[in-house]
Structure formats: structure tokens, C-alpha cells
Write an enzyme that holds these catalytic residues in place. Sequence first.
Site, mmCIF file in Angstrom:
data_model
loop_
_atom_site.group_PDB
_atom_site.id
_atom_site.type_symbol
_atom_site.label_atom_id
_atom_site.label_comp_id
_atom_site.label_asym_id
_atom_site.label_seq_id
_atom_site.Cartn_x
_atom_site.Cartn_y
_atom_site.Cartn_z
ATOM 1 C CG ASP A 119 -1.821 1.140 1.358
ATOM 2 O OD1 ASP A 119 -2.815 1.115 0.619
ATOM 3 O OD2 ASP A 119 -1.571 2.059 2.161
ATOM 4 C CD GLU A 157 -2.203 2.545 -3.534
ATOM 5 O OE1 GLU A 157 -3.279 3.089 -3.754
ATOM 6 O OE2 GLU A 157 -1.627 2.632 -2.435
#
Length: 591
Positions: free
Chosen positions: A247, A309
Amino acid sequence: MFPAELRAYCLRALIALLLASATNASGLACAQQQASIVSAVHQTVQDTNEMWWKHAVIYEIYPRSFQDSNGDGIGDLNGITQRLDYLKDLGVDAIWITPIYPSPQVDFGYDIADYTAIDPQYGTMVDFDRLMKAAKAREIRVIMDFVPNHTSDKHPWFVESSSSRTNPKRDWYIWRDGQAPGQPPNNWLSWFGHSAWKFDPQTGQYYYHHFYAEQPDLNWRNPEVRKAMYGVMRFWLDRGVAGFRLDAVSRLFEDQNLLDDPLLPGKNAYGDPNIRHLHTDNLPEVHEVLQEMRQVVDQYPGNPVLISEADEPDISELTKLYGSKLDEIQLPMDFQVADVNQLSAVRFRDLIDQIEDNSAGGQPYFFFNNHDQDRTWDRYGDGVHNDAIARVLATLLLTTRATPQLYYGEEIGMVTTPPARREDVRDPIGRLGWPNEKGRDGERTPMQWDSSNNAGFTTSPTPWLPVSPGYRQRNVAIEEKDPDSLLNFYKHLIRLRRDRRALRYGIQVTVNCHDADVLSYLRKNPGDGESVLVLLNMSNKSKKATFNLNPLGIHGTSAKPLLAYPNTSTAEVPLDAILLPPFGTVVAEVK
Ligand code: GLC
């Protein structure tokens, strides 16, 4: 694969290409296309390693919204386990589950209070192990979401860190003095609105949070933080997970001198001045950490994968994530392709050629939907041809060389359903930015399984988010029965991707550089020469497809459609007579 044969083929192809470009300057020759051919040759040589993640279809599950098994209105792990047969039937090879760790759920799991446990809302560790076992029995791998940038403010590390300036964990987070009483250390803004600094009255300093104030950033310059976080990765790898989706990983470091970010014109949805996040994103030290993370996963069998990401500004920045020796991220998410946001053959062709040609020789990774942005049905649909447009995108996603990622519900054409009133919003940015920013609830509504109350998602009368109103017409049960449904189209594509060697192993070459409306590319399997042509009409006009395959050593004269829409005929057609209806899709074997 057959490495020696493959290498020989690639050399032959390269020589043919060079000859073609030398002798046929006016024919096919378009620089962009030739660049693609060269890169495809280069990359196919590396494909011989047979890494599973190069050929996998990955499916993102937002667990709160997928399937509730205990009637509390919130999806859970046992719900996912119940639906594994559906995923197997769809053809999914791996699921990425967004965070299921204990969390106050301010950011619905992206605020983690314990990295090595399961939030009771989602189940228990026993449930998790059961899911792993059931997934393995179906040859479905499980990828965890790993959130390295920040913890929850309720994580014991932060509780300790904020307890006093001398606490041993003080330096695990980013604490700084204000510029003056009541003034944060600099002008950095949170991605989720307003200052990125929050004052802590108890210790008289500010802490940095790139996202919500309840998500304090960890200090990745502290070696103890790194050690603890790599330990977390090992914990899950020991339980058999197939890798991590990392993330917000480009945000791990901030400028040590706290230089102000440059201001840009205008204001954002929260009323703050626009700024360029120059000093809080993409700092070079990120790569050191990515290499270390890669070393952690590489110690495990089965080639665990790292998926990043990181919303990079262009393909050259994205390329850096592979690492100069392909020693960082195997699959950096391509936000350039994900965010084209207009059905443009020119734009897609350019971006696809660029990533195909990436200087690292890395494997591309495409997706169009996720839990942070409006669903493609609405982003690309024109209100008239949405179904055909959804198939154009599905075909693009599932026929290039890039590893494809789906988001739950896209396979049945789920729509974005934002809340109608501010008081109904669950995602905090939607409340803060209302009505300019309605938050991300719209793309997180419950999965639509059938036509029963609440779409078979839950037996509770009050699901955590309301089910999208159109679910009685659009759901899995209905679409499974209809051979022409979008769901069956996805299944067909996924089967083709798995079974056709051209689509599974083939090089990829753009075969028409100049068509403003039709995106055309060829996949060719080096081993047996199987060739599959993909034609996507991105316009609302009927078009005749034009392309030249001769420079690729392909002299076939006809195409046998393997899949086509809205025409569904599979009759063989001459290559120079393929007609595409508005937003028409053809995937055909060259004969
Ligand atoms: C990522 C997640 C998003 C989350 C944010 C902060 O962008 O995809 O949902 O809010 O990170 O963790």
C-alpha cells in the site's frame, strides 16, 4: 517453455525485424511499433523462468463487501471461503484481500492496530487458515495487503511513541516541533485534506500523517521499524501467503529538512491550495526498502510476489520500481493505463507500447478498477453502449501480456453508487470533501450475488453499505444463466488467456500505429507460432480493421474469431475484411 528454441526464435525475430526496418522503410515502419517488437523479443527471453505471477489472473476482494457469512452486515473471511468455487469457476489464480487486520476502521482497514492478527469483524486466525487451505485446494493463491507507510494511531507502537518524548519508540514515527505556537512544521498537506501534521498536546510536538490523522506515518529511517515490518512479512509468508500488495509504498520517506512543497494554482476538493507532493513522495530511499522487501520474499519458496501501489507520474518513474536489476517489485501497478479515463485508442496504444518497452524488461501489470476509484462502467460508459464498452475494456485487460487484476463485481458490470446524502457517507474523505468529493463508498457497495434481499450478500437487513439499487437485474445468478452475459464474456476471455499459448506466453506487438479508433495488437507464441490478433474499436463508428502482419513473419490470410462482440460469429474471415461495429471487439486466431 523451451528456452533454447525460444532464444533462437527471438534472435531470428530480431534479425527479421532489423532487415524489415532496413528494407521496408515506407511499409509498416513506425518507430513506435518497432520499439514494441524489440522489447517483446527482449522480454520473452526472460519469460522462460515461468514465474506464476506473469500468467496469473488476480482478483481484488474488498472483504467488507464480498460476502457476509454471519449476518452482521459486514463481509468476512468465511464468506470469501464460501465463494471460492465461484472464483475458481471464473478462472481466478490469486486473490488479493484488502486489509483484514485489527483496526479501528477509520480508513476501513488501512489503519492497522496489529499487523499479525485478524480483526474479529472478519473472523479469526482459524478462519484465515481455513481460507488458505480451501484456496490452496482450488489452486488459488492468497495475496495480503501490506500497509508499510503508516499504522493506526491505536497501534501499541504509536501509543508508546506518543507517550513521551523520551520513549524508546518515539523515533518510530515522524515527530517535529511546530514553526511557532499553533503553526505546523511546514506546508505539507495530507492526501486526504488539510495539514499533514497533527499536534499532540501531551508532548508538545506534531506528528506527520500522509493520510488521515488516525494514520501516523512510520519512520522508515529507523532500522528497528524496518526490522519489525520485515518480521510482519515473514509472519504471513510462514502462513503460506503468495505475496503482498504494498500500500502507498512510494510515500515511505519525507524530506529530512522539511522543505515546503511547491504550490500549484487552484484549490483541491477540501478547499486547500493545490500542492505538488514533491518532498513526501517517491524519495530515492524508497528503492533501498523495496530491495530489502524483495530479499525477504525471495527467501521463501514458490516465488512470492510484490505488487506496488504507487501512482507514478509516467512510465519512466514506474519503470524504476522494477529495480535496476529487476530486484525490487515484480508487478508495479500501472496507474497510467488505469487512469486514461477516456476510451482512446491513441492514448492506450501509446501507454501500452511504453510499458511494453520499459527499459528494465519488467512485467507490466494492468487493472481498471479498484476500491479507490469509480468503477469503469461509469468512467468509460457513454450511457448507450456501456455493455459493449465494458467488453472492450475486459478484452484489453485480459489479452495483453500484462498481468491482469480484476476488482470484485467488475465481471458482472457493477456500477458506482455514491451516497446521495452527506449523512450517509462512510468514507471520511466523503464527509470532509462533500459534495466535490463524495468518498469511495460508491465503488465499495456489496457484491451482487442474486436477486434476493440485499443481493445474497448478507441476511442482515442493514448491510454496512446499501446494495446498489440495480442488483435485481444485474447479479451473478442471472448472468451465470445467460450465455451472452458480461460474466460469461469474462469467463471466456480468462479461459482463452489460460489455454491459448499465444495469449499465455506470446510476445505482443502493436500492429497498427495510426488508427485513431481501433487498437490492434498481435500475440504470437514463440514456440509454435500460434498468433492471436486483438482488435478493439474504441469509437462509436463502424470501422474496417487495417494492419500489417508481414514484418512479423506472419503470412496468414484469414482470421478465425475466438471471441467477438457484438457480432458473435466465429466464421473465418479474410484478414482484409474484418469489420468492427461501434465498440466492437474481436479476438481471432490468424490462419
Ligand atoms: C491506499 C489504499 C487506500 C487507502 C490509502 C491509505 O491508497 O488503496 O484505500 O485509503 O492507501 O492507506
